[in-house]
Enzyme design. Structure first.
Site, mmCIF file in Angstrom:
data_model
loop_
_atom_site.group_PDB
_atom_site.id
_atom_site.type_symbol
_atom_site.label_atom_id
_atom_site.label_comp_id
_atom_site.label_asym_id
_atom_site.label_seq_id
_atom_site.Cartn_x
_atom_site.Cartn_y
_atom_site.Cartn_z
ATOM 1 C CB SER A 116 -2.985 -6.047 -2.887
ATOM 2 O OG SER A 116 -3.328 -4.679 -2.814
ATOM 3 C CE1 TYR A 145 -3.465 -0.229 2.562
ATOM 4 C CE2 TYR A 145 -3.614 -0.960 0.287
ATOM 5 C CZ TYR A 145 -2.860 -0.606 1.393
ATOM 6 O OH TYR A 145 -1.486 -0.661 1.319
ATOM 7 C CB THR A 171 -3.032 -2.667 5.327
ATOM 8 O OG1 THR A 171 -2.793 -3.937 4.725
ATOM 9 C CG2 THR A 171 -1.742 -1.868 5.368
ATOM 10 C CE LYS A 238 1.454 -6.144 4.774
ATOM 11 N NZ LYS A 238 1.651 -4.776 4.261
ATOM 12 C CG HIS A 262 3.430 -0.584 3.926
ATOM 13 N ND1 HIS A 262 2.141 -0.750 4.339
ATOM 14 C CD2 HIS A 262 3.365 -0.538 2.572
ATOM 15 C CE1 HIS A 262 1.331 -0.793 3.286
ATOM 16 N NE2 HIS A 262 2.051 -0.673 2.201
#
Ligand SMILES: Cc1cc2nc3c(=O)[nH]c(=O)nc-3n(C[C@H](O)[C@H](O)[C@H](O)COP(=O)(O)O)c2cc1C
Length: 366
Positions: A116, A145, A171, A238, A262
């Site tokens: 992440s 992100y 994402t 995603k 999610h």
């Protein structure tokens, strides 16, 4: 390289749900709310589980099972088995080793890992662990992100490239954080020693975003085009759930999709991943990488995901419950349980190879 703590495995854990129940007793209320929580009434989170459970299997017996294995190809590489660890933020809230523990477990169990943006461990450290034995290194992908300015996004991307990540995962389903009741009751305060390793501390402010706030840096199709121009790494999206979005991504040159709601943590009342997956697969055809996550808790769930057309699946929450229970050893145990169940499901359904898992192994009562 910092070795992981070798915590003993608590006795009596034989399933991923056992891991969750045990971790729930260990974690403080705010950390448990963060890891286990779902948006609003938890309808989508529950639907994810129910939809996998509702599918039934149609085994074939007396099949040729010699030389069976779980290897498969994805984005030009061999995966030892069709599962990756989903990006899960702030893993040091579960265990002091955080992503280091998870990475050791991924390496030991030959499982791909998606790190992440909001990890507490730098991508370089995670990459060093996964690539400890280069010939056996499982895939490492970096989840992006989009940042409020392009330079910050580009810096993240270059860091992931330099660390040796083999794919980027943008994402797209969480421009604002979901409204999660459990987290509102037990708001998470990141202790000072736990911070996002890739971002300045001020960038990640927990709490629901407003239209004028986080949404201002919400990714759009132009950002996807821009990202594709910035890197030669495969870019996956995603959080794609609509067939039209899937087709648009494919037409732009996106390398693959992760069908995901999610884990029911963003928009409640979305359909289950198992419901969404076949529609996305149908939209993009059979030869395009499609992965799925949400509610995978049994080897039979993973088997069903492949039977519905996924090339691989991702595992979210159970990895942090394993981590909370016994650090690296706990994550490795979660992966071992799931893999044993998956291999049993394959062999009991009469599939010696991943390619043999298709819709014919699902029981449809006509
Ligand atoms: C605590 C937590 C943190 C997460 N952090 C991220 C993240 O940083 N980036 C991301 O793309 N998805 C994130 N996710 C979503 C997961 O990648 C994944 O989509 C989801 O957990 C899958 O559902 P499952 O938990 O039912 O397996 C997070 C999920 C959880 C539970």
């Amino acid at each position: 390289m910092q070795p992981p703590r070798l915590d003993p495995l608590p006795p009596g854990l034989v399933s991923l749900d056992d891991h969750q129940r045990h971790a729930a007793q260990l974690l403080d209320a705010d950390r448990l709310a963060f890891f286990a929580g779902a948006a609003a009434d938890g309808l989508t989170d529950a639907a994810n589980r129910q939809a996998w459970s509702a599918l039934q299997l149609a085994p074939r017996v007396l099949q040729h099972m010699q030389d069976s294995h779980t290897r498969t190809r994805l984005l030009g590489r061999t995966l030892d088995w069709p599962l990756l660890l989903a990006p899960v933020a702030h893993q040091r809230l579960a265990h002091p080793d955080g992503e280091i523990g998870t990475a050791f477990a991924a390496q030991a169990s030959q499982t791909g890992m998606v790190l992440s943006t909001l990890s507490n461990t730098p991508v370089e450290q995670v990459a060093a662990i996964l690539q400890h034995e280069p010939a056996l290194a499982p895939p490492l992908w970096f989840q992006l992100y989009l940042q409020p300015d392009c330079a910050a996004t580009l810096a993240l991307l270059r860091r992931a490239e330099a660390a040796g990540c083999q794919a980027l995962v943008l994402t797209v389903d969480a421009p604002v954080q979901g409204i999660r009741d459990a987290e509102r009751r037990h708001p998470l305060q990141l202790p000072p020693e736990i911070h996002p390793a890739h971002l300045p501390p001020s960038v990640h402010q927990p709490g629901p975003g407003l239209c004028q706030g986080l949404a201002a840096s919400a990714p759009g199709w132009d950002d996807v085009r821009w990202l594709l121009e910035q890197t030669t790494l495969p870019l996956l999206l995603k959080g794609i759930t609509h067939p039209d979005d899937a087709r648009q991504a494919q037409a732009l040159g996106v390398a693959g999709l992760i069908v995901s709601n999610h884990g029911g943590r963003t928009l409640d009342s979305m359909p289950a991943s198992a419901t969404l997956l076949p529609r996305v697969r149908q939209a993009v055809g059979n030869d395009y990488p499609v992965l799925v996550d949400g509610g995978i808790r049994r080897g039979t769930d993973l088997f069903k995901a492949l039977a519905l057309g996924a090339d691989a699946a991702l595992l979210g929450r159970p990895q942090v419950f394993g981590l909370a229970n016994a650090g690296a050893r706990g994550v490795a145990h979660v992966l071992r349980l799931l893999r044993d169940e998956f291999e049993a499901a394959m062999l009991l359904c009469g599939c010696a190879r991943i390619a043999q898992i298709d819709a014919s192994r699902l029981f449809i009562n006509r």
